[in-house]
Design an enzyme around this catalytic site. Structure first.
Site, mmCIF file in Angstrom:
data_model
loop_
_atom_site.group_PDB
_atom_site.id
_atom_site.type_symbol
_atom_site.label_atom_id
_atom_site.label_comp_id
_atom_site.label_asym_id
_atom_site.label_seq_id
_atom_site.Cartn_x
_atom_site.Cartn_y
_atom_site.Cartn_z
ATOM 1 N N ASP A 107 27.798 10.584 -23.539
ATOM 2 C CA ASP A 107 27.443 9.217 -23.177
ATOM 3 C C ASP A 107 26.109 9.295 -22.437
ATOM 4 O OD1 ASP A 107 27.774 6.449 -22.783
ATOM 5 O OD2 ASP A 107 28.566 6.810 -20.779
ATOM 6 N N ASP A 115 35.078 5.448 -21.935
ATOM 7 C CA ASP A 115 34.996 6.742 -22.621
ATOM 8 C C ASP A 115 36.371 7.380 -22.820
ATOM 9 O OD1 ASP A 115 32.198 6.697 -22.741
ATOM 10 O OD2 ASP A 115 32.022 7.514 -20.722
#
Length: 756
Positions: free
Chosen positions: A444, A648
């Site tokens: 990310d 996530d």
């Protein structure tokens, strides 16, 4: 006057050397006695004994076996160990094994001299001690060695046979028991033996084999227990980081209390040179704190009012007042200890190989021993039955698969502990094994590649609206948001000299934006697409300014009020200093690095180009991150996903290995197989290196164990005797078996010194 609870000395109650615990005040004669009390001495010993009885114990060889309190494993008979890490390890089994070893060694050596002294030039033992007397001395000396020193092995062997969980103790028990019982009968009733058992008119006895095999196995167990104790050193070092005392401030008064008595919300004073007692937030003062014990990174971190502090870290300079937010088992240190302890007990898939081999290996060895006895009894040289017995016993002893059983768990225990010292927390052994084989790393952007603390770096307002009004309205609504960008907008309000106001009817759309009512105005903040979906028109009037910000790599959010766009905010999140080097190293290791982010294409591309990232997927919603992971897996990639946010978590769980940044959310940490306490990509490099070194170590151990047994069994059976006249004495077989285990343990302990 009062009595010191540690040394018993009388102490004046006016002394400052006192501690309150459980509503009682204790007085001490010295700082030393006070520290001993705070770290569990005195009254705390009763609690430790009670905790020991209530603790859950498990078998080191069979982790699925659990029971309340200490005892023996019903499958293999080994002493159970506490499932959860203990501040002081119970070494009673080690003391017992050590005592039995030294007593057995003292009694066993004379047996060896009497039995084999005639083979030593210049030592006429048989002239000094007649054979008829020597046999009885050997019987008397070897009996306590075998029946007392080896009692624990017979107990475990019997348990393994009854439950049909055949293991190393099965072979040891059968081998030594057979040699001893045969020798006892030979001494007490020699006339019952046929000529095939006699040599020069005497029935051969093997007390020396039974006694010394017992001594050697005791030695191997003693060394193994010592090594196992060292494998837990990483956990104990972590536990010892927690201070025993805290200074509680209440109504202006300050009192010393045990850290165990600290409650959530307590105000605590931390002085220079002291450790932070629990997790919390600084209320007053500032300092420099060494956090290397949880991050593995050297250097102090400056802390001031409002900053969080972690229990066990060292306050280097400055005194501060803090609020206790997490105490007991909820602290970061306690969670780390728990995670490491659980990971050390977990089983890697590769261990299944050893388990499958062991399941058929012991029955196969018993069969080989029986065949060996039959063959030697039928076609061996005289005395045939004596040779048959000795060689069968040698097969049983040399084939003990203890090294095979230790190969994987010892490496896992040491490796996981070493990783914890470097801020790499492994949730289970499977993650450690799979991590070695990954070829693709998905990261990310926010909080992983970047600091995760963006700031508002630019603002554009439409005509008739001031930039301050845009920031004020946005900050007012974002006060209720948990998103990093929302917090950044709120934090930046002071830079624009505006004060956020109360908001009503707040609503959040995951991955889109937020809305609320401020001063009667309906305010929306978020991505362009989010505002369009909510019916906001004329957004094109702000596109040019937005694109200007995006070309610089800034993230842009649109702001609308009462159905009309009023401006855009530009936010920038600086890239972590360690990120660039980490990406380079990942490429050097042959890994493909992919960035998947919810940010816009231009911002993501800007960051990717700067860092040399292979592929970029921008504007990805949380569910799409999960789909990207699944897509890559379906293409044959072995994927590791690194992230830190709630959004996530699904992708972390879907990846072959999820890597959570320790600076992120609890949900992300729970979904991942590996957690990086420091929260940067250098931790991934450490995790990869740890995985590769541990798996290499396991394979070395398994190789040594397999090769040892593969070569040892046929030699013990006597396959070399027809060609070279070589036989393997049961004593030599016992020594080789014991030291093979020690070699596996020693190899695993090398992991304690690896550099990550």
């Amino acid at each position: 006057m009062a009595k010191d609870p540690i040394c018993g000395m009388e102490v004046d109650e006016s002394t400052d050397m006192k501690v309150k615990r459980d509503g009682e005040t204790y007085y001490f004669c010295s700082e030393k006695c006070k520290e001993k009390f705070l770290h569990g001495a005195g009254k705390g010993d009763e609690n430790k004994q009670r905790a020991s009885k209530d603790a859950i114990y498990t078998c080191p060889m069979h982790p699925e076996v659990e029971q309340k309190g200490p005892g023996d494993c019903p499958k293999c008979g080994m002493d159970l160990e506490p499932r959860d890490a203990q501040p002081e390890e119970d070494d009673s089994e080690l003391r017992m094994m050590t005592r039995r070893f030294y007593v057995s060694l003292a009694l066993g050596l004379p047996v060896i001299v009497l039995a084999m002294g005639g083979m030593i030039p210049g030592l006429p033992v048989k002239e000094w001690v007649p054979q008829t007397v020597s046999k009885w001395i050997q019987l008397v000396l070897s009996t306590p060695v075998v029946l007392w020193g080896g009692a624990i092995f017979f107990k475990r062997a019997w348990r393994s046979i009854v439950t049909w969980n055949l293991n190393m103790f099965t072979l040891i028990g059968i081998g030594t028991g057979t040699a001893y019982l045969y020798s006892v009968v030979a001494v007490l009733m020699p006339n019952i033996f046929p000529p095939e058992f006699r040599h020069n008119g005497e029935v051969a006895i093997y007390f020396e084999a039974a006694a010394m095999i017992t001594v050697l196995v005791l030695l191997g167990q003693m060394l193994e227990l010592r090594a196992r104790k060292r494998t837990g050193s990483a956990i104990r070092e972590l536990m010892e980081l927690a201070p025993g005392a805290a200074h509680r401030v209440s109504d202006g008064d300050e009192e010393d209390i045990s850290t165990e008595e600290v409650e959530e919300g307590d105000r605590l004073r931390v002085r220079p040179g002291e450790k932070v007692p629990v997790d919390g937030e600084i209320l007053e003062g500032d300092s420099s704190i060494d956090e290397s014990m949880i991050t593995g990174e050297p250097g102090a971190v400056d802390k001031s009012e409002g900053d969080s502090v972690t229990g066990g870290t060292l306050n280097q300079s400055g005194s501060f007042l803090m609020r206790a937010d997490k105490v007991g088992g909820d602290t970061v240190l306690s969670q780390i200890v728990k995670m490491v302890s659980e990971a050390q007990r977990s089983r890697a898939p590769i261990q299944g190989v050893a388990d499958r081999v062991a399941s058929w290996f012991v029955p196969a060895v018993i069969a080989v021993a029986i065949i060996t006895f039959i063959v030697w009894a039928l076609i061996g040289p005289p005395p045939r039955l004596a040779y048959a017995l000795v060689n069968a016993v040698a097969v049983l002893i040399v084939a003990c698969p203890c090294a095979l059983g230790l190969a994987t768990p010892m490496s896992i225990m040491v490796g996981v502990g070493r990783g914890a010292q470097e801020g790499v927390l492994v949730k289970n052994a499977e993650a450690l094994e799979v991590l070695e084989n990954i070829d693709t790393v998905i990261v990310d952007k926010t909080g992983t590649l970047t600091e995760g603390k963006p700031r508002v770096t630019g603002c554009t307002a439409v005509k008739g609206t001031s930039e301050n009004d845009v920031v004020r309205l946005a900050a007012s609504v974002e006060r209720n948001s948990e998103h990093p960008l929302g917090r950044a907008i709120v934090d930046s309000a002071s830079d624009w000299e505006v004060e956020p106001q109360e908001v009503n009817d707040f609503n959040s759309s995951t991955g889109g934006g937020v809305e609320g009512t401020v001063d009667g105005q309906k305010v929306l903040i978020g991505k362009r697409g989010y505002l369009e979906e909510r019916g906001i028109k004329n957004l094109a009037s702000l596109d040019e300014q937005a694109e200007g910000f995006q070309e610089k790599g800034d993230t842009v959010v649109y702001v609308a009020a009462d159905g009309e766009p009023i401006g855009v905010l530009a936010l920038s999140d600086p890239i972590k200093e360690s990120t660039s080097h980490a990406i380079e190293r990942l490429h050097e290791m042959g890994l493909r690095v992919i960035m998947v982010t919810g940010d816009n294409e231009k911002t993501a591309r800007s960051v990717a180009e700067e860092l040399g990232i292979d592929d970029v997927y921008a504007g990805v919603m949380p569910k799409d991150k999960n789909e990207k992971v699944e897509e890559l897996r379906s293409q044959g990639a072995t994927v590791a996903m690194a992230g830190d946010g709630i959004n996530d978590a699904p992708a972390l769980a879907a990846a072959h290995v999820g890597i959570a940044m320790g600076t992120g959310t609890d949900v992300a940490v729970e979904s991942a197989g590996v957690t990086l306490v420091k929260g940067d990509l250098n931790g991934i490099l450490k995790a990869l290196e740890l995985s590769r070194r541990v798996m290499r170590n396991i394979r070395q151990n398994l190789f040594f164990a397999f090769i040892y047994n593969s070569l040892g069994v046929p030699i013990a059976a006597g396959v070399l005797y027809p060609f070279f006249g070589i036989l393997l004495s049961p004593i030599i077989a016992g020594a080789a078996m014991s030291f093979s285990s020690v070699s596996v343990v020693s190899n695993a302990l090398r992991l304690r010194r690896i550099e990550l």
